[in-house]
Design an enzyme around this catalytic site. Structure first.
Site, PDB file in Angstrom:
ATOM      1  N   GLN A  78       0.819  -1.034  -0.853  1.00 26.47           N
ATOM      2  CA  GLN A  78      -0.032  -0.234   0.236  1.00 26.47           C
ATOM      3  C   GLN A  78       1.160   2.039  -0.004  1.00 26.47           C
ATOM      4  OE1 GLN A  78      -3.555  -0.236   1.665  1.00 26.47           O
ATOM      5  NE2 GLN A  78      -4.336   2.234   1.131  1.00 26.47           N
ATOM      6  N   PHE A  79       0.599   2.000  -0.930  1.00 23.94           N
ATOM      7  CA  PHE A  79       2.360   2.786  -1.323  1.00 23.94           C
ATOM      8  C   PHE A  79       1.453   3.755  -1.274  1.00 23.94           C
ATOM      9  CE2 PHE A  79      -0.136   4.012  -4.984  1.00 23.94           C
ATOM     10  CZ  PHE A  79      -0.720   4.909  -5.442  1.00 23.94           C
ATOM     11  N   THR A  80      -0.062   3.676  -0.051  1.00 19.59           N
ATOM     12  CA  THR A  80      -0.797   5.300  -0.150  1.00 19.59           C
ATOM     13  C   THR A  80      -0.600   5.242   1.343  1.00 19.59           C
ATOM     14  OG1 THR A  80      -2.691   4.063   0.606  1.00 19.59           O
ATOM     15  CG2 THR A  80      -2.749   5.295  -1.618  1.00 19.59           C
TER      16      THR A  80
END
Length: 145
Positions: A78-80
Site C-alpha cells: 500500500q503505497f498510499t
C-alpha cells in the site's frame, strides 16, 4: 517502512473479482492484515525487522501474538501509507518508493514472515485491489521501522 496492522476475524483481497489472497482462520479465532508501505531509503533489514514485529506483536486476544497462536497474516502492499497531505487537497506520493524499490521489499516482508513460521497470504503488487476484512476490537496499529 510502515505498516498498518489490523487484528481481524476474516480477511480477503480480490483483483478483478477474483480472490487472490485470504486468511484461513481454521484453528485460530483471529489473524492479521498488514498493509505495507515502502519509502525510498528503506532496506531489506528493515523489511525483516518489520516482519518480526508483525509476527511477535501481542495484539491478539489474551495479549497473544500471531507467533503464539500461529495466526495467519495477509500482507498487502500500500503505497498510499506515505501520502503527504500537508498542503492543499491532493495528496503527494513523493515519499512512496517506486515499484522497483518497493516490490522487492514487500516480498522480503512476506518471505521473512514465512521463514519465521507464519502462514502468509498476499495481495497482488500494483493491482487495483478490493480488500474485505472484519476488524476485531477494533484493533489497528501503525508500525514504523
Amino acid at each position: 517502512m510502515r505498516a498498518v496492522l489490523q487484528r481481524v476475524t476474516s480477511a480477503s483481497v480480490s483483483v478483478d473479482g477474483e480472490v487472490v489472497g485470504s486468511l484461513d482462520l481454521t484453528g485460530t479465532a483471529q489473524g492479521l492484515v498488514a498493509l505495507v508501505g515502502v519509502t525510498h531509503d528503506d532496506t531489506r533489514e528493515q523489511a525483516r525487522t518489520l516482519a518480526d514485529r508483525i509476527w511477535r506483536l501481542r495484539i491478539l486476544d489474551g495479549e497473544k501474538s500471531a507467533a503464539d497462536v500461529d495466526a495467519p497474516v495477509l500482507v498487502i502492499s500500500q503505497f498510499t501509507l506515505y501520502a503527504n497531505t500537508a498542503k492543499g487537497r491532493r495528496p503527494s506520493w513523493n515519499a512512496a518508493a517506486p515499484r522497483t524499490v518497493a516490490e522487492p521489499l514487500v516480498d522480503e516482508v512476506v518471505s521473512s514472515l514465512q521463514t519465521i513460521g507464519a502462514t502468509v497470504a498476499t495481495g497482488r503488487f500494483g493491482a487495483d485491489m478490493a480488500v474485505s476484512l472484519t476488524n476485531s476490537g477494533p484493533v489497528t496499529i501503525v508500525l514504523d521501522v
